[in-house]
Design an enzyme around this catalytic site. Structure first.
Site, mmCIF file in Angstrom:
data_model
loop_
_atom_site.group_PDB
_atom_site.id
_atom_site.type_symbol
_atom_site.label_atom_id
_atom_site.label_comp_id
_atom_site.label_asym_id
_atom_site.label_seq_id
_atom_site.Cartn_x
_atom_site.Cartn_y
_atom_site.Cartn_z
ATOM 1 C CB CYS A 98 9.209 5.470 15.258
ATOM 2 S SG CYS A 98 8.213 6.758 16.152
ATOM 3 N NE ARG A 148 10.458 0.929 12.160
ATOM 4 C CZ ARG A 148 10.820 -0.217 12.526
ATOM 5 N NH1 ARG A 148 10.967 -1.177 11.658
ATOM 6 N NH2 ARG A 148 10.067 -0.307 13.806
ATOM 7 C CD1 TRP A 176 3.279 7.089 10.768
ATOM 8 C CD2 TRP A 176 2.741 6.985 13.169
ATOM 9 N NE1 TRP A 176 1.985 7.266 10.363
ATOM 10 C CE2 TRP A 176 1.232 6.573 11.666
ATOM 11 C CE3 TRP A 176 2.649 6.594 13.685
ATOM 12 C CZ2 TRP A 176 0.206 6.238 12.126
ATOM 13 C CZ3 TRP A 176 0.865 6.072 14.351
ATOM 14 C CH2 TRP A 176 0.330 6.437 14.032
ATOM 15 C CG ASN A 187 9.924 2.344 16.809
ATOM 16 O OD1 ASN A 187 9.043 2.850 17.428
ATOM 17 N ND2 ASN A 187 10.264 0.975 16.295
ATOM 18 N N GLY A 188 7.932 3.856 19.670
ATOM 19 C CA GLY A 188 6.920 2.937 20.475
ATOM 20 C C GLY A 188 5.988 3.829 21.716
ATOM 21 C CD GLU A 246 -4.548 -5.929 -0.299
ATOM 22 O OE1 GLU A 246 -5.261 -5.450 0.481
ATOM 23 O OE2 GLU A 246 -3.408 -5.215 -0.568
ATOM 24 C CE LYS A 289 -1.967 -1.664 -1.144
ATOM 25 N NZ LYS A 289 -2.024 -3.254 -0.339
ATOM 26 C CD GLU A 305 -2.645 1.344 1.641
ATOM 27 O OE1 GLU A 305 -1.692 1.355 2.738
ATOM 28 O OE2 GLU A 305 -2.614 0.272 1.195
ATOM 29 C CG HIS A 355 -29.460 -6.381 0.259
ATOM 30 N ND1 HIS A 355 -30.140 -6.677 0.642
ATOM 31 C CD2 HIS A 355 -28.517 -6.660 -0.270
ATOM 32 C CE1 HIS A 355 -30.128 -7.686 -0.488
ATOM 33 N NE2 HIS A 355 -29.358 -8.279 -0.560
ATOM 34 C CE LYS A 406 5.905 -2.638 4.096
ATOM 35 N NZ LYS A 406 4.461 -2.377 3.384
HETATM 36 C C1 F6R Z 1 -1.860 -1.636 3.180
HETATM 37 C C2 F6R Z 1 -0.498 -1.994 4.170
HETATM 38 C C3 F6R Z 1 -1.203 -2.762 5.874
HETATM 39 C C4 F6R Z 1 -0.672 -3.593 6.684
HETATM 40 C C5 F6R Z 1 -0.994 -3.662 7.924
HETATM 41 C C6 F6R Z 1 -0.308 -4.633 8.688
HETATM 42 O O1 F6R Z 1 -0.951 -1.291 2.226
HETATM 43 O O2 F6R Z 1 0.503 -2.165 4.208
HETATM 44 O O3 F6R Z 1 -2.255 -2.397 5.619
HETATM 45 O O4 F6R Z 1 -0.952 -4.589 5.724
HETATM 46 O O5 F6R Z 1 -0.541 -2.696 8.222
HETATM 47 O O6 F6R Z 1 1.182 -4.738 8.150
HETATM 48 P P1 F6R Z 1 1.799 -6.309 8.970
HETATM 49 O O7 F6R Z 1 1.146 -7.395 7.538
HETATM 50 O O8 F6R Z 1 3.110 -6.119 8.850
HETATM 51 O O9 F6R Z 1 1.271 -7.240 10.018
#
Ligand code: F6R
Length: 609
Positions: free
Chosen positions: A2, A27, A74, A98-99, A482, A486, A489, A505, A604
């Site tokens: 948010c 966000r 969000w 937001n929160g 990773e 990626k 997601e 295994h 994010k």
């Molecule tokens: C994946 C991604 C998330 C962040 C996670 C931690 O592409 O972006 O998995 O890495 O939410 O976020 P930060 O690094 O901001 O604590």
């Protein structure tokens, strides 16, 4: 999670609110809304979609006003819908938030008994009614918000406007980010600086518990107990270009290609010399690192993967025992605290609720040697640690983290060398060799980025797959993790990652012609072991996509596709090997037509638990 914007200006604030929301859309983006005061009357618009939908509604109505609040959501409480979209209103008073309010049910019950009617499933509507309840008791708007905020448990950044009180907006924060903008034509507040660059560079970071009143001719800030407080004005150096797309199609693409520069910026302090200095982590770092017996790394998601790579480095090069924990697990686990442990938290945003809470938990257990590796200097996590290293990746806007990851790795490589040095495990020759390799990293990464056309072709074949398996060994196993993260997601292809030695295994049972297997295959000390694992896959008809270094010596054959990376890059090889995996997921997502920068259900800055 948010984003909120608040504005009061001599000019029309509607375009400012909408542009602010566009910048904050990373966000959260499942619904958006705004409320403005027009001739003292409250006008609210909400859309169960993107900010663009809200902007179209505002355009259609030629909405104009001098004061307002806005929100991009969000969803946490209640599905994404117009009904649950912010602002929430209580009889002429509007709130964006937001929160997460943890005690909202109890407050809701109390207010329902008093006759307040709830029309949404959100926790935020509780705030609107709670402030209104205080107003009904005869309190002034500022005091009503302050006292209501004191009753809230959890995290909030809120913006409030009220009918018949069109000379001011009130904002408050605890736990969620919020800053004020001091403009030529008015006062503003937003979840981050990028939303306000359109009107001002002068910002004031609010602290937890702060409540602020924004007026045309200025502002005032109080602590939660009502004591007036001064907060300094910072002139933001964030460049408008850093948050514009420029020649790129998506932020993720831009951020992947910015990695050489992001690494060069992050490693600027080693540009000139052949010695590593622990002081890059803070003035006290030499002393703290010298007294450290173990390292505990705490992070989430991609940042957690960076920590996993660092474990291999710290143990093999610095000889320091290291464990790596997912923040949301660590914070609730009964663990054995050790005051000689250095707690390293890694976070791009510096606002991730689980990481912040895990850090506070570690401190509450007496672990006060703390270090943040973070991309946002003024973030909550950075403010909580004794030592810090700010990665200089620049703003990361694409939800999928890319340049933040590689710059975190650069910071962790520096930490490894610093710890090796204070532990007397770094010869001058090794120090100089490692630093030379680090200085050369931007060029090496740029070379890997040239492989994009070949990766794009591979991505065409992936896009039709339902599942994929990523394999790696040693310090490249986290890189396989990773890569899988990626891919799932942003392209929504189900992907799993395994340490290649684990294949037999269990997961080998999944391998067939429809399951592409991606192998991270650098020419390191484990390459022969990895080759045997890949044979196991081929023998079961699995199709292999191998990212091999020049010296990996894996021949291309039927069902075995090889992408040739440059020479093996030693300790720092994970930094290079993640790049093609980022590109693979980006191009697979493009072929599938997903919303690359705003993947479904995600956002994010995960500022909620
Ligand atoms: C994946 C991604 C998330 C962040 C996670 C931690 O592409 O972006 O998995 O890495 O939410 O976020 P930060 O690094 O901001 O604590």
């Amino acid at each position: 999670m948010c984003g909120i914007v608040t504005a009061i200006s001599t000019q029309n604030v509607v375009p400012v609110l909408l542009e602010g929301l566009r910048k904050l859309e990373y966000r959260g983006y499942d619904s958006a809304g705004l409320a403005v005061l027009y001739n003292n009357d409250l006008v609210r618009l909400r859309a169960a979609g993107r900010v663009a939908d809200l902007a179209a509604m505002a355009d259609e109505r030629s909405l104009a006003a001098n004061i307002g609040i806005a929100h991009t959501r969000w969803a946490t409480h209640g599905e994404p819908s117009e009904r649950n979209a912010h602002p929430h209103i209580s009889d002429g008073l509007a709130v964006v938030h937001n929160g997460i309010i943890e005690n909202y049910e109890e407050i809701r019950e109390r207010l329902t008994a008093k006759g307040f009617k709830f029309t949404s499933e959100t926790d935020t509507e509780t705030i609107a009614h709670l402030v209104k309840d205080k107003l009904n008791e005869g309190l002034d708007l500022f005091e009503a918000v302050r006292l209501a905020a004191n009753e809230l448990e959890g995290a909030y950044a809120i913006g409030v406007v009220c009918e018949n009180d069109s000379t001011r907006a009130i904002v408050a924060r605890k736990g969620s980010p919020l800053l004020l903008g001091v403009g030529e034509e008015g006062m503003y507040a937003a979840s981050d600086t990028s939303a306000l660059l359109q009107v001002t560079r002068k910002v004031i970071y609010l602290e937890d518990g702060d409540v602020a009143e924004l007026k045309l001719d200025g502002y005032r800030i109080c602590l939660s107990d009502g004591t007036p407080v001064e907060r300094g004005i910072t002139v933001s150096s964030l460049s408008a270009d850093a948050i514009e797309l420029g020649q790129y199609r998506h932020y993720m693409q831009k951020e992947i290609f910015e990695q050489p520069q992001a690494l060069a910026n992050t490693l600027e302090m080693i540009a000139g010399g052949n010695v590593v200095s622990p002081q890059v982590f803070g003035a006290q770092a030499g002393e703290v690192l010298g007294a450290t017996r173990r390292v505990l790394i705490i992070a989430c998601g991609t940042s957690f993967h960076a920590g996993l790579v660092a474990r291999y480095w710290l143990e093999s090069i610095a000889g320091i025992p290291c464990s790596v924990e997912i923040a949301s697990e660590y914070r609730y686990r009964t663990s054995v605290p050790d005051p000689d442990t250095l707690v390293v938290v890694i976070s791009q945003s510096g606002e991730t609720a689980d990481t912040l809470a895990a850090l506070k938990h570690a401190k509450s257990l007496g672990m006060n040697k703390t270090l943040a590796i973070c991309n946002v200097p003024e973030s909550a996590i950075v403010r909580e640690t004794a030592l810090r290293f700010i990665t200089r990746a620049g703003p990361e806007i694409g939800v999928a983290s890319t340049k933040a990851f590689t710059t975190q790795l650069a910071a962790l490589a520096l930490l490894t060398l610093s710890m090796a040095k204070v532990n007397g495990r770094l010869t001058e020759e090794d120090e100089s060799r490692y630093l030379t390799a680090m200085r050369h990293l931007p060029v090496a990464v740029a070379k890997v980025l040239e492989l994009e056309p070949e990766i794009e072709q591979w991505a065409q074949r992936f896009a039709s797959k339902q599942h994929a398996l990523f394999l790696g060994r040693g310090r490249h196993w986290p890189i396989a993790m990773e890569g899988a993260l990626k891919l799932k997601e942003i392209s929504y292809i189900h992907a799993e990652s395994y340490a290649a030695g684990e294949l037999k295994h269990g997961p080998l049972a999944l391998v067939d012609r429809d399951m592409p297997v991606i192998a991270v295959a650098p020419a390191d000390e484990l390459i022969e072991k990895l080759k045997s694992n890949l044979q196991e896959v081929r023998a079961r008809g699995g199709e292999l996509y191998v990212f091999a270094d020049a010296g990996s010596e894996i021949p291309e054959s039927d069902g075995v596709h090889i992408l040739h990376m440059p020479e093996h890059y030693g300790m720092l090889s994970p930094v290079l090997h993640v790049i093609p995996l980022q590109l693979l997921s980006y191009h697979a997502a493009l072929v599938k037509g997903t919303d690359v920068d705003k993947p479904r259900n995600l956002a994010k800055s995960v500022t909620v638990e």
